[in-house]
Design a protein around this motif. Structure first.
Motif, PDB file in Angstrom:
ATOM      1  N   ALA A   1       0.840  -1.197   0.000  1.00  0.00           N
ATOM      2  CA  ALA A   1       0.000   0.000   0.000  1.00  0.00           C
ATOM      3  C   ALA A   1       0.879   1.254   0.000  1.00  0.00           C
ATOM      4  O   ALA A   1       1.908   1.309   0.683  1.00  0.00           O
ATOM      5  CB  ALA A   1      -0.919   0.004   1.222  1.00  0.00           C
ATOM      6  N   VAL A   2       0.459   2.241  -0.776  1.00  0.00           N
ATOM      7  CA  VAL A   2       1.229   3.485  -0.908  1.00  0.00           C
ATOM      8  C   VAL A   2       0.553   4.590  -0.111  1.00  0.00           C
ATOM      9  O   VAL A   2      -0.659   4.792  -0.210  1.00  0.00           O
ATOM     10  CB  VAL A   2       1.334   3.913  -2.389  1.00  0.00           C
ATOM     11  CG1 VAL A   2       2.084   5.232  -2.516  1.00  0.00           C
ATOM     12  CG2 VAL A   2       2.024   2.820  -3.198  1.00  0.00           C
ATOM     13  N   THR A   3       1.334   5.315   0.694  1.00  0.00           N
ATOM     14  CA  THR A   3       0.823   6.473   1.413  1.00  0.00           C
ATOM     15  C   THR A   3       1.706   7.671   1.136  1.00  0.00           C
ATOM     16  O   THR A   3       2.933   7.543   1.070  1.00  0.00           O
ATOM     17  CB  THR A   3       0.752   6.218   2.930  1.00  0.00           C
ATOM     18  OG1 THR A   3       0.299   7.413   3.583  1.00  0.00           O
ATOM     19  CG2 THR A   3       2.096   5.827   3.501  1.00  0.00           C
ATOM     20  N   THR A   4       1.060   8.828   0.930  1.00  0.00           N
ATOM     21  CA  THR A   4       1.807  10.064   0.642  1.00  0.00           C
ATOM     22  C   THR A   4       1.896  10.973   1.850  1.00  0.00           C
ATOM     23  O   THR A   4       2.464  12.048   1.765  1.00  0.00           O
ATOM     24  CB  THR A   4       1.137  10.832  -0.509  1.00  0.00           C
ATOM     25  OG1 THR A   4      -0.238  11.087  -0.178  1.00  0.00           O
ATOM     26  CG2 THR A   4       1.214  10.033  -1.803  1.00  0.00           C
ATOM     27  N   GLY A   5       1.325  10.545   2.985  1.00  0.00           N
ATOM     28  CA  GLY A   5       1.325  11.397   4.161  1.00  0.00           C
ATOM     29  C   GLY A   5       0.198  12.407   4.116  1.00  0.00           C
ATOM     30  O   GLY A   5      -0.703  12.337   3.264  1.00  0.00           O
ATOM     31  N   HIS A   6       0.266  13.381   4.994  1.00  0.00           N
ATOM     32  CA  HIS A   6      -0.828  14.355   5.092  1.00  0.00           C
ATOM     33  C   HIS A   6      -0.309  15.612   5.788  1.00  0.00           C
ATOM     34  O   HIS A   6       0.751  15.594   6.431  1.00  0.00           O
ATOM     35  CB  HIS A   6      -1.996  13.750   5.882  1.00  0.00           C
ATOM     36  CG  HIS A   6      -3.198  14.628   5.977  1.00  0.00           C
ATOM     37  ND1 HIS A   6      -3.846  15.118   4.870  1.00  0.00           N
ATOM     38  CD2 HIS A   6      -3.852  15.144   7.063  1.00  0.00           C
ATOM     39  CE1 HIS A   6      -4.871  15.867   5.261  1.00  0.00           C
ATOM     40  NE2 HIS A   6      -4.878  15.906   6.585  1.00  0.00           N
ATOM     41  N   ALA A   7      -1.039  16.704   5.650  1.00  0.00           N
ATOM     42  CA  ALA A   7      -0.689  17.964   6.311  1.00  0.00           C
ATOM     43  C   ALA A   7      -1.961  18.696   6.695  1.00  0.00           C
ATOM     44  O   ALA A   7      -3.002  18.567   6.034  1.00  0.00           O
ATOM     45  CB  ALA A   7       0.170  18.840   5.401  1.00  0.00           C
ATOM     46  N   ALA A   8      -1.899  19.453   7.782  1.00  0.00           N
ATOM     47  CA  ALA A   8      -3.045  20.224   8.248  1.00  0.00           C
ATOM     48  C   ALA A   8      -2.541  21.472   8.963  1.00  0.00           C
ATOM     49  O   ALA A   8      -1.382  21.539   9.392  1.00  0.00           O
ATOM     50  CB  ALA A   8      -3.929  19.390   9.180  1.00  0.00           C
ATOM     51  N   LEU A   9      -3.404  22.454   9.082  1.00  0.00           N
ATOM     52  CA  LEU A   9      -3.078  23.699   9.786  1.00  0.00           C
ATOM     53  C   LEU A   9      -4.157  23.958  10.822  1.00  0.00           C
ATOM     54  O   LEU A   9      -5.356  23.880  10.522  1.00  0.00           O
ATOM     55  CB  LEU A   9      -2.974  24.859   8.798  1.00  0.00           C
ATOM     56  CG  LEU A   9      -2.620  26.242   9.358  1.00  0.00           C
ATOM     57  CD1 LEU A   9      -1.775  27.021   8.350  1.00  0.00           C
ATOM     58  CD2 LEU A   9      -3.887  27.054   9.698  1.00  0.00           C
TER      59      LEU A   9
END
Length: 332
Positions: free
Chosen positions: A145-153
């Protein structure tokens, strides 16, 4: 660099100093023409150095174009009404017509703004190691499985920027120009409870909440999600720039602030990261480096040319990672 400089100086500073900025843009453009003309003359008379003349024709075109860009931008901003958002004007994802702030007053407020980042290697768990790729692009777990990560503010009490596709995208086979329906998460607590805590975060205590709220009000009207053009990291990057807009030019009545920004090595590195993201895409790790660099730029005592050259090395590593990712994708 000019785009980032204008954002951090703010539209109010540009409107006050537009004639100086326009003048510098004009001088810069004329300098480019002079260098270009000199290069053409050298090419005509010194045939043994055509490559050097070609290079001069190109650091000339760049100088001319950057000078004319600054000149045009300064004149345009001088004609616009007060309380214009530079972040909106310079954003590709928002219409310029929405650039006027909704709020009557824009003030520096106490409190914290937090950029949360889930790097790919974090959510992937026991990932198959791919040096550089698993930090800047994507990580692959033992099941493939491929994950690109995540970002939030996060800016309490009521601003939380976290963009997701409604239906999960297959990262391994996603089409770059494919838009899908997206949604925005309600809070960090809800997101962390449903997934995991962020692997890194960057905290800002100097920002403009009114500008952030105004930008976020416009940005969230469109829920469209695109893995490369309008993803979680790009949304956070835009909102962060809106929050920091004018932070280095507030209350300044001279060009000292402009030169402080232009000669700040941290901002030169941040501009290179921004340029990389615009050329390819914003990723969580690239956003993390960008946020950390802007945080350092807000504290002049931490600025040094040593950190600038260290940043150049990190930018080189990112470039290598992007190239390796393209090779890896073709092999798949």
């Amino acid at each position: 660099m000019m785009k980032l400089a204008l954002i951090l100086l703010g539209s109010d500073f540009v409107k006050r100093q537009w004639w100086w900025l326009a003048g510098m843009g004009l001088v810069w453009a004329v300098l480019g023409i002079v260098i270009f003309a000199d290069a053409m003359g050298d090419m005509a008379h010194v045939s043994t150095h055509p490559f050097g003349s070609l290079l001069l024709t190109v650091v000339a075109l760049i100088v001319f174009l950057s000078g004319t860009w600054l000149l045009r931008r300064a004149v345009r901003l001088a004609r616009r009404p007060q309380r214009v958002s530079m972040a909106v004007l310079l954003s590709r994802d928002l219409p310029a017509a929405s650039s006027t702030l909704r709020t009557a007053d824009s003030t520096q407020v106490s409190g914290l703004l937090v950029v949360h980042v889930w790097t790919p290697i974090g959510p992937a768990g026991a990932a198959i190691p791919y040096p550089l790729l698993d930090r800047y692009i994507a990580a692959v777990d033992s099941h493939g499985a491929v994950t690109t990560g995540h970002a939030a503010l996060e800016c309490t009490p009521d601003i939380y920027v976290s963009h997701h596709p409604v239906v999960e995208i297959d990262r391994a086979n996603a089409i770059a120009n494919h838009d899908v329906v997206g949604t925005f998460q309600s809070s960090y607590e809800v997101e962390a409870a449903g997934w995991c805590d962020s692997t890194a975060h960057v905290v800002f205590d100097r920002f403009d909440r009114a500008r952030l709220a105004s930008f976020w009000h416009v940005y969230r009207q469109d829920t469209t999600y695109n893995l490369t053009r309008r993803n979680a990291s790009s949304g956070v990057a835009h909102c962060l720039e809106a929050a920091l807009e004018g932070s280095l030019g507030a209350g300044e009545t001279s060009l000292v602030a402009y030169f402080q920004v232009i000669f700040n090595p941290e901002l030169w590195y941040a501009a290179q990261l921004r340029k990389k993201a615009e050329a390819v895409t914003w990723t969580p790790a690239l956003l993390l480096d960008y946020a950390r660099t802007l945080q350092a730029a807000m504290a002049p005592a931490s600025v040094s040319w040593e950190s600038f050259f260290s940043g150049i090395r990190r930018a080189w590593r990112y470039g290598v990672a992007v190239f390796a990712a393209s090779v890896f994708r073709r092999k798949r």
